[in-house]
Enzyme design. Structure first.
Site, PDB file in Angstrom:
ATOM      1  N   LYS A 118       0.821  -1.219   0.000  1.00 44.85           N
ATOM      2  CA  LYS A 118       0.000   0.000   0.000  1.00 44.85           C
ATOM      3  C   LYS A 118       0.853   1.266   0.000  1.00 44.85           C
ATOM      4  O   LYS A 118       0.475   2.260  -0.600  1.00 44.85           O
ATOM      5  CB  LYS A 118      -0.969   0.011   1.185  1.00 44.85           C
ATOM      6  CG  LYS A 118      -2.074  -1.024   1.022  1.00 44.85           C
ATOM      7  CD  LYS A 118      -3.296  -0.719   1.854  1.00 44.85           C
ATOM      8  CE  LYS A 118      -4.435  -1.633   1.459  1.00 44.85           C
ATOM      9  NZ  LYS A 118      -5.612  -1.507   2.282  1.00 44.85           N
ATOM     10  N   LYS A 201      -5.481 -10.231  -5.964  1.00 40.70           N
ATOM     11  CA  LYS A 201      -6.711 -10.506  -5.199  1.00 40.70           C
ATOM     12  C   LYS A 201      -7.804  -9.492  -5.558  1.00 40.70           C
ATOM     13  O   LYS A 201      -7.515  -8.354  -5.929  1.00 40.70           O
ATOM     14  CB  LYS A 201      -6.441 -10.522  -3.696  1.00 40.70           C
ATOM     15  CG  LYS A 201      -6.259  -9.193  -3.049  1.00 40.70           C
ATOM     16  CD  LYS A 201      -6.414  -9.292  -1.522  1.00 40.70           C
ATOM     17  CE  LYS A 201      -6.432  -7.886  -0.951  1.00 40.70           C
ATOM     18  NZ  LYS A 201      -7.097  -7.713   0.293  1.00 40.70           N
ATOM     19  N   LYS A 204     -11.161  -3.776  -3.084  1.00 42.19           N
ATOM     20  CA  LYS A 204     -11.966  -2.557  -3.210  1.00 42.19           C
ATOM     21  C   LYS A 204     -11.234  -1.486  -3.994  1.00 42.19           C
ATOM     22  O   LYS A 204     -11.839  -0.661  -4.650  1.00 42.19           O
ATOM     23  CB  LYS A 204     -12.215  -1.941  -1.822  1.00 42.19           C
ATOM     24  CG  LYS A 204     -13.007  -2.761  -0.873  1.00 42.19           C
ATOM     25  CD  LYS A 204     -13.188  -1.956   0.418  1.00 42.19           C
ATOM     26  CE  LYS A 204     -13.619  -2.834   1.546  1.00 42.19           C
ATOM     27  NZ  LYS A 204     -12.549  -3.120   2.511  1.00 42.19           N
TER      28      LYS A 204
HETATM   29  N1  AQP Z   1     -10.078 -11.022  -2.278  1.00 41.02           N
HETATM   30  C1  AQP Z   1     -10.359 -11.480  -1.059  1.00 41.02           C
HETATM   31  N2  AQP Z   1     -10.597 -12.795  -0.856  1.00 41.02           N
HETATM   32  C2  AQP Z   1     -10.907 -13.276   0.391  1.00 41.02           C
HETATM   33  N3  AQP Z   1     -10.999 -12.482   1.468  1.00 41.02           N
HETATM   34  C3  AQP Z   1     -10.777 -11.150   1.295  1.00 41.02           C
HETATM   35  N4  AQP Z   1     -10.804 -10.118   2.149  1.00 41.02           N
HETATM   36  C4  AQP Z   1     -10.517  -8.978   1.477  1.00 41.02           C
HETATM   37  N5  AQP Z   1     -10.292  -9.242   0.193  1.00 41.02           N
HETATM   38  C5  AQP Z   1     -10.450 -10.585   0.040  1.00 41.02           C
HETATM   39  C6  AQP Z   1     -11.104 -10.253   3.563  1.00 41.02           C
HETATM   40  O1  AQP Z   1     -12.119  -9.313   3.894  1.00 41.02           O
HETATM   41  C7  AQP Z   1     -11.913  -8.870   5.234  1.00 41.02           C
HETATM   42  C8  AQP Z   1     -11.958  -7.390   5.301  1.00 41.02           C
HETATM   43  O2  AQP Z   1     -11.006  -6.812   4.445  1.00 41.02           O
HETATM   44  P1  AQP Z   1     -10.701  -5.264   4.606  1.00 41.02           P
HETATM   45  O3  AQP Z   1     -11.696  -4.465   3.891  1.00 41.02           O
HETATM   46  O4  AQP Z   1     -10.554  -4.905   6.018  1.00 41.02           O
HETATM   47  O5  AQP Z   1      -9.304  -5.092   4.021  1.00 41.02           O
HETATM   48  P2  AQP Z   1      -8.673  -5.450   2.711  1.00 41.02           P
HETATM   49  O6  AQP Z   1      -8.146  -6.820   2.784  1.00 41.02           O
HETATM   50  O7  AQP Z   1      -7.692  -4.362   2.561  1.00 41.02           O
HETATM   51  O8  AQP Z   1      -9.830  -5.367   1.610  1.00 41.02           O
HETATM   52  P3  AQP Z   1      -9.607  -4.915   0.158  1.00 41.02           P
HETATM   53  O9  AQP Z   1     -10.826  -5.073  -0.616  1.00 41.02           O
HETATM   54  O10 AQP Z   1      -8.397  -5.550  -0.402  1.00 41.02           O
HETATM   55  O11 AQP Z   1      -9.400  -3.366   0.346  1.00 41.02           O
HETATM   56  P4  AQP Z   1      -8.256  -2.478  -0.216  1.00 41.02           P
HETATM   57  O12 AQP Z   1      -8.408  -2.537  -1.705  1.00 41.02           O
HETATM   58  O13 AQP Z   1      -8.573  -1.130   0.360  1.00 41.02           O
HETATM   59  O14 AQP Z   1      -6.968  -3.054   0.265  1.00 41.02           O
HETATM   60  C9  AQP Z   1     -10.577  -9.457   5.703  1.00 41.02           C
HETATM   61  O15 AQP Z   1     -10.838 -10.595   6.500  1.00 41.02           O
HETATM   62  C10 AQP Z   1      -9.908  -9.865   4.423  1.00 41.02           C
HETATM   63  O16 AQP Z   1      -9.040 -10.955   4.608  1.00 41.02           O
END
Ligand code: AQP
Length: 342
Positions: A118, A201, A204
């Site tokens: 990030k 992966k 968001k």
């Molecule tokens: N692609 C994924 N597959 C399985 N689990 C996922 N999680 C996120 N992406 C996947 C799980 O969702 C929970 C919450 O995630 P988060 O929003 O706190 O953080 P993140 O992992 O940063 O989500 P994003 O979508 O990837 O956001 P950005 O793009 O902002 O980094 C966690 O349990 C995570 O494992």
């Protein structure tokens, strides 16, 4: 599970930093709902303090927090059975995080792949909060003495750091106060990949909306995204080993398996030999069947955000019955002078 005698308690959270997507649902939210029926106390959090480690427009953050709460409820979390909170209403999370900032080491944080991903090449310009993110996450978990944390695969390293912080705190102060939490990473889709690139992966923050299925997408959009998902020209194999070196195919089969509560082997026993032209409509139909009721319930709940606000406030009151005594005891262990009646 902790190897000490802590009462089992589940904690997990999701950032209100944008659209809730299928990866969040299968990797986290669906697991949260499963835990609700296991007779263990469950606490689920919209981690708004984590979200602001990168810039958030204030109005969007408020909207996303309420929408995430609507998503939790629409997916099956019952505010009477689970404690639903937004992190900033329970100040003990941030207070314990400060203690953990003083326990965790810089080197531990520097090794975190999420920090490296990030912050990228511009680390000097990243927020201090983004660097310290895992210490706040440890506090989120340990302020409840949580023993089980259902998450997706990408959070494994942060959970290992939570264990390191608990162990170091206990060792430094000669106590057995914080449980050594085990990650609970289970199910068919613990790492849902982008629909456009099987090596990334689903996320968001991906600039392409076609890379993910949002929980607010309507049936036509879901079907279109699956129809356009990247695949290869081969037919589906009949056994899981046939998916090796085929990340996009594996991803779609794993999504199908998780949505249909089957194993990958069971799915392949049914669809092995089919072309994607036949499998994709099956997947689209299943995804719409499972996700459309959630998105329409989210929309209904968002018509009355005052009810959501009440649920979060009630959740915070219940949460603080647990977190305030844990923080008080932590301060006592560390050597802070307590307040007295005056
Ligand atoms: N692609 C994924 N597959 C399985 N689990 C996922 N999680 C996120 N992406 C996947 C799980 O969702 C929970 C919450 O995630 P988060 O929003 O706190 O953080 P993140 O992992 O940063 O989500 P994003 O979508 O990837 O956001 P950005 O793009 O902002 O980094 C966690 O349990 C995570 O494992």
């Amino acid at each position: 599970m902790s190897d000490t005698a802590f009462t089992p308690r589940v904690f997990s959270g999701i950032q209100p930093s944008g659209n809730l997507h299928l990866g969040n649902y299968l990797g986290a939210l669906k697991r949260f709902v499963d835990w609700q029926g296991k007779g263990v106390e469950t606490v689920y959090c919209m981690v708004d303090l984590h979200a602001i480690t990168v810039w958030q427009n204030p109005a969007d953050l408020r909207h996303s927090t309420r929408e995430l709460c609507a998503g939790f409820i629409a997916a099956g979390l019952d505010p009477e059975k689970s404690i639903l909170i937004n992190q900033s209403q329970v100040p003990e999370h941030a207070q314990l995080a400060w203690i953990f900032n003083c326990v965790a080491r810089m080197g531990w944080m520097q090794r975190m792949t999420q920090w490296k991903d990030k912050a990228g090449k511009n680390q000097q310009n990243a927020s201090l909060g983004l660097f310290a993110y895992p210490a706040l996450m440890a506090a989120d978990i340990l302020v409840y003495h949580a023993t089980h944390v259902p998450v997706g695969e990408d959070q494994k390293q942060h959970l290992e750091l939570t264990r390191d912080i608990a162990i170091k705190f206990n060792n430094d102060f000669g106590v057995d106060f914080f449980p050594v939490t085990e990650p609970v990473i289970e199910g068919a889709a613990t790492r849902v990949m982008s629909l456009r690139d099987g090596s990334k992966k689903m996320s968001k923050s991906d600039v392409s909306d076609m890379s993910r299925i949002n929980m607010t997408d309507d049936a036509d959009t879901i079907a279109k995204k699956i129809r356009k998902a990247k695949t290869d020209p081969e037919a589906l194999p009949s056994e899981a080993e046939g998916l090796e070196e085929r990340p996009e195919a594996r991803n779609l089969v794993e999504i199908y398996a998780a949505l249909n509560e089957q194993s990958v082997d069971q799915v392949l026993a049914d669809v092995g030999g089919k072309q994607f032209s036949e499998f994709k409509p099956m997947l689209a139909e299943l995804a719409v069947e499972k996700l459309a009721p959630i998105s329409s319930e989210m929309a209904r709940l968002m018509n009355d955000t005052s009810e959501i606000d009440k649920i979060l406030s009630r959740g915070a009151q219940r949460a603080r019955e647990v977190t305030a005594p844990v923080l008080r005891k932590t301060y006592d262990i560390v050597g802070m002078v307590p307040p007295v009646e005056t």
